[in-house]
Structure formats: C-alpha cells, structure tokens
Design an enzyme around this catalytic site. Structure first.
Site, PDB file in Angstrom:
ATOM      1  N   HIS A  51     -31.056  18.599  -7.752  1.00 32.67           N
ATOM      2  CA  HIS A  51     -31.501  19.816  -6.759  1.00 32.67           C
ATOM      3  C   HIS A  51     -32.005  19.105  -5.436  1.00 32.67           C
ATOM      4  CE1 HIS A  51     -32.419  23.599  -4.717  1.00 32.67           C
ATOM      5  NE2 HIS A  51     -33.655  22.781  -4.540  1.00 32.67           N
ATOM      6  N   ALA A 109      -0.301  20.806   0.248  1.00 34.89           N
ATOM      7  CA  ALA A 109      -1.471  19.987   0.996  1.00 34.89           C
ATOM      8  C   ALA A 109      -0.957  19.311   2.163  1.00 34.89           C
ATOM      9  CB  ALA A 109      -1.771  18.916  -0.406  1.00 34.89           C
ATOM     10  N   ALA A 148      -1.450  10.103  -5.534  1.00 29.59           N
ATOM     11  CA  ALA A 148      -1.649   8.689  -5.700  1.00 29.59           C
ATOM     12  C   ALA A 148      -2.348   8.352  -6.750  1.00 29.59           C
ATOM     13  CB  ALA A 148      -2.610   8.082  -4.376  1.00 29.59           C
ATOM     14  N   ALA A 195       6.991  20.377   6.555  1.00 35.68           N
ATOM     15  CA  ALA A 195       6.402  19.687   5.382  1.00 35.68           C
ATOM     16  C   ALA A 195       6.952  20.513   3.933  1.00 35.68           C
ATOM     17  CB  ALA A 195       4.830  19.876   5.635  1.00 35.68           C
ATOM     18  N   VAL A 196       8.354  20.377   3.858  1.00 35.34           N
ATOM     19  CA  VAL A 196       8.753  21.162   2.741  1.00 35.34           C
ATOM     20  C   VAL A 196       9.205  20.529   1.746  1.00 35.34           C
ATOM     21  CG1 VAL A 196       9.838  22.738   4.396  1.00 35.34           C
ATOM     22  CG2 VAL A 196      11.061  20.532   3.865  1.00 35.34           C
ATOM     23  N   GLY A 230       1.115  -1.113  -0.061  1.00 29.80           N
ATOM     24  CA  GLY A 230       0.164  -0.207   0.029  1.00 29.80           C
ATOM     25  C   GLY A 230       0.676   1.257   0.070  1.00 29.80           C
ATOM     26  N   GLY A 231       2.189   1.137   0.259  1.00 30.13           N
ATOM     27  CA  GLY A 231       2.869   2.123   0.193  1.00 30.13           C
ATOM     28  C   GLY A 231       2.695   3.560   1.221  1.00 30.13           C
ATOM     29  N   LYS A 251      -6.394  11.415   6.200  1.00 30.74           N
ATOM     30  CA  LYS A 251      -7.878  11.620   6.176  1.00 30.74           C
ATOM     31  C   LYS A 251      -8.675  10.840   7.188  1.00 30.74           C
ATOM     32  CE  LYS A 251      -6.504  13.411   3.297  1.00 30.74           C
ATOM     33  NZ  LYS A 251      -5.082  13.371   2.634  1.00 30.74           N
TER      34      LYS A 251
HETATM   35  C1  LIG Z   1       0.872  12.782   4.757  1.00 29.70           C
HETATM   36  C2  LIG Z   1       0.780  12.620   3.334  1.00 29.70           C
HETATM   37  C3  LIG Z   1      -0.694  12.766   2.812  1.00 29.70           C
HETATM   38  C4  LIG Z   1      -0.958  12.404   1.524  1.00 29.70           C
HETATM   39  N1  LIG Z   1      -2.140  12.692   0.809  1.00 29.70           N
HETATM   40  C5  LIG Z   1      -2.534  12.480  -0.150  1.00 29.70           C
HETATM   41  C6  LIG Z   1      -3.836  12.508  -0.750  1.00 29.70           C
HETATM   42  O1  LIG Z   1      -4.870  12.884  -0.030  1.00 29.70           O
HETATM   43  N2  LIG Z   1      -4.090  12.298  -2.240  1.00 29.70           N
HETATM   44  C7  LIG Z   1      -2.827  11.936  -2.742  1.00 29.70           C
HETATM   45  O2  LIG Z   1      -3.427  11.755  -4.003  1.00 29.70           O
HETATM   46  N3  LIG Z   1      -1.717  11.898  -2.238  1.00 29.70           N
HETATM   47  C8  LIG Z   1      -1.632  11.926  -0.987  1.00 29.70           C
HETATM   48  N4  LIG Z   1      -0.259  11.907  -0.669  1.00 29.70           N
HETATM   49  C9  LIG Z   1       0.743  11.463  -1.716  1.00 29.70           C
HETATM   50  C10 LIG Z   1       0.684  10.155  -1.981  1.00 29.70           C
HETATM   51  O3  LIG Z   1       0.869   9.280  -0.750  1.00 29.70           O
HETATM   52  C11 LIG Z   1       1.844   9.461  -2.890  1.00 29.70           C
HETATM   53  O4  LIG Z   1       1.583  10.312  -4.206  1.00 29.70           O
HETATM   54  C12 LIG Z   1       1.694   8.000  -3.390  1.00 29.70           C
HETATM   55  O5  LIG Z   1       1.881   7.288  -2.128  1.00 29.70           O
HETATM   56  C13 LIG Z   1       2.671   7.787  -4.461  1.00 29.70           C
HETATM   57  O6  LIG Z   1       2.651   6.331  -4.727  1.00 29.70           O
HETATM   58  P1  LIG Z   1       3.653   5.639  -5.192  1.00 29.70           P
HETATM   59  O7  LIG Z   1       3.369   4.071  -5.464  1.00 29.70           O
HETATM   60  O8  LIG Z   1       4.611   6.061  -6.320  1.00 29.70           O
HETATM   61  O9  LIG Z   1       4.888   5.596  -4.171  1.00 29.70           O
HETATM   62  P2  LIG Z   1       4.798   5.013  -2.520  1.00 29.70           P
HETATM   63  O10 LIG Z   1       3.481   5.282  -1.839  1.00 29.70           O
HETATM   64  O11 LIG Z   1       5.773   6.119  -1.883  1.00 29.70           O
HETATM   65  O12 LIG Z   1       5.151   3.694  -2.448  1.00 29.70           O
HETATM   66  C14 LIG Z   1       6.537   3.240  -2.657  1.00 29.70           C
HETATM   67  C15 LIG Z   1       6.512   1.813  -1.998  1.00 29.70           C
HETATM   68  O13 LIG Z   1       7.908   1.423  -2.615  1.00 29.70           O
HETATM   69  C16 LIG Z   1       8.711   0.733  -1.578  1.00 29.70           C
HETATM   70  N5  LIG Z   1      10.196   0.790  -1.830  1.00 29.70           N
HETATM   71  C17 LIG Z   1      10.973   1.852  -2.034  1.00 29.70           C
HETATM   72  N6  LIG Z   1      12.086   1.094  -2.316  1.00 29.70           N
HETATM   73  C18 LIG Z   1      12.080   0.017  -2.584  1.00 29.70           C
HETATM   74  C19 LIG Z   1      13.080  -1.120  -2.769  1.00 29.70           C
HETATM   75  N7  LIG Z   1      14.304  -0.786  -3.031  1.00 29.70           N
HETATM   76  N8  LIG Z   1      12.669  -2.389  -3.015  1.00 29.70           N
HETATM   77  C20 LIG Z   1      11.190  -2.874  -2.453  1.00 29.70           C
HETATM   78  N9  LIG Z   1      10.412  -1.924  -2.282  1.00 29.70           N
HETATM   79  C21 LIG Z   1      10.626  -0.430  -2.229  1.00 29.70           C
HETATM   80  C22 LIG Z   1       8.350   1.805  -0.312  1.00 29.70           C
HETATM   81  O14 LIG Z   1       8.609   0.761   0.944  1.00 29.70           O
HETATM   82  C23 LIG Z   1       6.830   2.055  -0.530  1.00 29.70           C
HETATM   83  O15 LIG Z   1       5.986   1.226  -0.035  1.00 29.70           O
HETATM   84  C24 LIG Z   1       0.209  12.050   0.648  1.00 29.70           C
HETATM   85  C25 LIG Z   1       1.640  11.828   1.133  1.00 29.70           C
HETATM   86  C26 LIG Z   1       1.405  12.181   2.442  1.00 29.70           C
HETATM   87  C27 LIG Z   1       3.114  12.160   2.927  1.00 29.70           C
END
Ligand SMILES: Cc1cc2nc3c(=O)[nH]c(=O)nc-3n(C[C@H](O)[C@H](O)[C@H](O)COP(=O)(O)OP(=O)(O)OC[C@H]3O[C@@H](n4cnc5c(N)ncnc54)[C@H](O)[C@@H]3O)c2cc1C
Length: 463
Positions: free
Chosen positions: A442, A182, A317, A267-268, A39-40, A51
C-alpha cells in the site's frame, strides 16, 4: 562449401532472435538469417516504436493537466518530427542491441533472404550471392505483415499502414482508423491525443472486440469522452481518394454514410509471411497464411519448426519469444512444457490502457462454468486518486466450484504492468484463497487486484 549448423533460425524477430540465443546458450551451433532488420517487426515497426510514440502523447496529455497538479506549463505544443525521431531512435537502439546479444552468445548472423531447399538445407540470397546452409533443425520465424483489403490498400499518403503511421508525413486533421484491435486503437489514441479529429470504425459489435464486453464498453466511454467518434458494427465499403482528401463510404445499420478524411489508417489485421519460403515443396501445411503446428511448434516435417506470428494467433511478441525458447530447448534435447494459450496476456497501450488474461465473462459462461465475478473501480483506490487516474476497472472471473482464476480483465492507468500478477497466478494454478491470502503493498494500484478478488467472494473492503 555449405556452412553447417545444429540449428538455423529464419527471421530475427522476438521469436527468432530469442530462439537463436537460447539455442546457443544450450550449446548448439546456431545461425540466424534475417532479410531486413534484427529485432523484426516488434523492435523496428511494432511494440517498441509505438510505445515510444504513445509515451510522447501521454506526456503531452499530462502537460495539459499541469494545473490540476499545482504546476504551470505554458505554450504546450509538439514537434511531430521530433516525436518520430525519438521513436525511431528507441527502435534503432534496441535493434542494435540484438546484434550485440548475438555476438555475445556466438550466434552467427546472416543477412539475407532464406528459402528451404530440401531436408536440412536452406539457401540464402545475400548481397554477395547465394549461400547454402545445412542444419539438423530449422526454425521458421518469418513473422507477419499488415493485411490489405481490396480498395483499402495503403498508399503512404492518404491511406497508411502501421509503418506509415509510425513515420507520418504530416499530422492528420481528420483521421479515420479502420479496425479497433490493439494496433488500430493505439494509433487512434496517439493521434487523437495530439489533436486529430479521430473516427474509429469497427466491423464487430464493439471496440477492442477480443476483450471482455464490460471492459470494451468502459474503454469506449473514455475514448468518446476524449473526443473520438466510434462506429461499431460498421464496415468501410469504399475509399475514394481525390487530391488530399479521402471519402469513406461506411455502412452501418443498413445505411451508408459518406464521410471525408485527410488520412486513413488501415489496421485490419495481419497475414503471415509464408511466401517464398519453399513451404509447399517441403510439405509444410499452411492454413490461411499461417503455418500449421502442434503444441510444440512442430510442422509435421521432421526437424522443421514454426514459431511466432507465422504460426498464428495470438500475434504477440511474448508468445513468439516463449515459443522460441521452447523450441530451442526441444531441439537441444530438453523436455519443455508447451505454451498455455490461456495464460498469455494481451495488452493495449491506449489511453486508458487495457490488459487481460484468460477467459472473458461471456467465454467462461459459454464454457459452462458456474462463475463468480469480482469488480473493483479505480475510484476506490488511494494510489489511483493520488495519481489523478480515477477512471478504470479491474474485473476477475473465478470458477465458482474450484476457485480457479479463469480470467482477469483491466482498464485504466498502468494495467499493462499490473496484469502480470494475474498471469503468474494462473501459471501457478492459484485459487481465490491464495490470492485473498496474499498481502499487497500500500498504496499501489495492485491493491485493486486484491480487492477485485475479494469482491468476487463478497469481501471487498474499499467499495
Ligand atoms: C504497430 C504494431 C504494434 C505492436 N505492438 C505490440 C505490443 O505492444 N505487444 C506485443 O506483444 N506485440 C505487438 N505487436 C505484434 C508483434 O510485433 C509481433 O507479434 C512480433 O513481432 C512477432 O514476432 P515474430 O518473431 O514472430 O515475427 P517478426 O517480428 O515479424 O519478425 C520476423 C522477421 O523475419 C524476417 N523474415 C521474413 N521472411 C524472411 C526470409 N525469407 N528470410 C529471412 N528473414 C525473413 C523479417 O524481416 C522479420 O524481421 C505489434 C505489431 C505492430 C505491427
């Protein structure tokens, strides 16, 4: 002996897990490698747990307004540990759901850290040792993590990153949030609603700087009304941490202000997880922590794709997931359409919510469009008044020549749900005429979307 797959996905975030499932649906033999959590960031430390926390603060806020609705609520309070427990529970439930989806779709899950190891080869460090995997296609979906600025590094006690802010050791009394994108604004909103005296510092000239200037200004007014201090065109130069206090040196308008806080949330921005993947050896280009790709997420190295946060903005996401589907279809021999960046909505779940798609008014003017702008305030909408949510604005921007919907920008209750109406409109290349001809139910907040379009052409009814 090396396990062999058609497609190997590195990372099980919303980019990677969706790519893996779509690949399997298309008949590919797929493995997904994840080093930490299915689920990342999104499901475990991002979209979903934030949320859940914001829902708690929203209910708390509404409980305080009980009298307004003819209700009684005495002794209103909160239990921070219980708020966090609920948020962690929601995250766990959804992360667990990915495991079930993988099983159902026959995606092989490999828990371990992956590295590219030559053409079509990946090595994975697992609990049991190192495995070698071969695959015709490799999808890099390793995501991103919080950016750390020198001197502002999180320590988990006084200075938090988003992970700390999602499992706070205490309720801040005086909170500084650095950055008003955000993530920063959602945390500011959560903690401010629960009673923290909150200051937000933004280096750009306005909060939520990627949003339309009018929407930023509207949101700022609401945040200030709720008691937040907003400092724009301001930079946190230094944090002095001593005992249980942080002294922040904040530069704005040529002056340095010294302010004391008990908690700081940094949160930069984010940086891509490019390290340890063997990108350089594989000849994959990286630009400022993000893998360089073309419109089909191809890295330039045959058979290797990069999606989601790793592949750059927008760091969302739904962008990651859509790229995941596109890449899986490409690998399976399909002819998917590349993503249209201008049709990806951005949502911020602060109070009031903010949502947008396409060009801001300034960007549309800059691009040379002769624009028509429509606006409709929440105060003119029956449902908004019935809900007790009369503060908000829906703004639409059209190309005056063709009637193309160039952008839509909203602030107010539930706009993160409403924006998809305009996203569909943009995807279908709708014009002002189609939108004006559409019948909106409506009473709904969505009627304001209609009225805003009508207003762009001088036809709004209720304002
Ligand atoms: C606090 C917060 C709130 C957010 N709210 C929102 C929102 O409301 N709506 C929205 O659209 N986005 C939101 N985001 C952004 C969103 O979480 C990301 O855009 C999204 O998770 C990106 O998905 P991804 O699959 O690219 O990467 P990620 O979700 O980061 O997943 C990458 C995965 O790869 C794994 N990984 C990394 N390197 C390796 C490796 N070498 N081998 C095996 N596994 C590895 C990591 O463990 C991770 O599980 C938010 C982010 C944060 C931090």
């Amino acid at each position: 002996m090396a396990q062999n797959f058609d497609m190997v996905v590195i990372g099980a975030g919303p980019g990677g897990y969706v790519a893996a499932i779509r690949g399997a649906q298309l008949g590919l033999k797929v493995a997904c490698i994840e080093r930490e959590h299915l689920g990342g960031i999104c499901l475990n430390w991002g979209c979903i747990p934030t949320k859940a926390m914001l829902r708690s603060s929203e209910v708390f806020h509404l409980m305080h307004r009980a009298k307004e609705f003819g209700l009684k609520a005495d002794g209103i309070g909160y239990d921070l540990d219980a708020v966090v427990k609920r948020s962690r529970g929601v995250a766990k439930q959804l992360s667990g759901g990915i495991g079930h989806l993988f099983k159902k779709n026959k995606v092989t899950t490999i828990m371990g850290e992956a590295t590219l190891a030559g053409k079509g080869k990946v090595t994975v460090k697992t609990d049991k040792g190192t495995e070698e995997i071969t695959a015709k296609s490799i999808v890099l979906a390793t995501g991103a993590r919080a950016r750390e600025l020198p001197g502002l590094e999180p320590d988990g006690k006084l200075v938090w990153n988003y992970k700390h802010a999602l499992q706070p050791p205490h309720m801040p009394k005086k909170l500084l949030v650095i950055g008003s994108g955000a993530i920063g604004i959602e945390f500011a909103s959560f903690y401010n609603t629960l009673g923290a005296d909150t200051t937000v510092v933004e280096v750009m000239d306005r909060v939520l700087p990627v949003e339309d200037a009018e929407i930023s200004a509207f949101a700022k007014k609401q945040f200030v009304k709720q008691g937040m201090t907003i400092m724009e065109k301001a930079t946190v130069k230094k944090l002095d941490r001593k005992g249980d206090k942080v002294t922040a040196h904040i530069e704005t308008g040529g002056k340095t202000h010294t302010m004391e806080f008990d908690t700081v949330i940094s949160a930069v921005g984010i940086v891509g997880n490019t390290e340890g993947l063997g990108l350089e050896e594989a000849g994959i280009k990286v630009d400022r922590t993000h893998v360089v790709t073309d419109e089909y997420c191809r890295t330039g190295v045959e058979g290797v794709f990069a999606i989601g946060d790793l592949a750059g903005a927008p760091w969302l996401a739904h962008k990651a997931s859509h790229e995941g589907v596109m890449v899986a279809e490409l690998i399976a021999g399909g002819k998917p359409h590349p993503i249209k960046p201008g049709s990806i909505a951005g949502c911020t779940y602060c109070h009031p919510q903010v949502a947008s798609v396409g060009m801001t008014e300034a960007k549309a003017k800059e691009a040379g469009y002769d624009i028509k702008v429509g606006k409709f305030p929440f105060i003119g909408n029956g449902k908004a008044i019935a809900l007790g949510e009369p503060e908000g604005l829906v703004k639409t921007i059209f190309d005056g020549k063709t009637g193309e919907l160039l952008g839509a920008h909203m602030v107010g209750a539930e706009v993160t749900e409403l924006i998809q109406g305009y996203v569909v409109g943009r995807q279908l290349e709708t014009t002002e005429e189609d939108l004006m001809e559409t019948v909106f139910p409506h009473p709904t907040l969505s009627e304001m979307m209609h009225e805003s379009v009508l207003d762009a052409y001088g036809r709004a009814i209720h304002f």
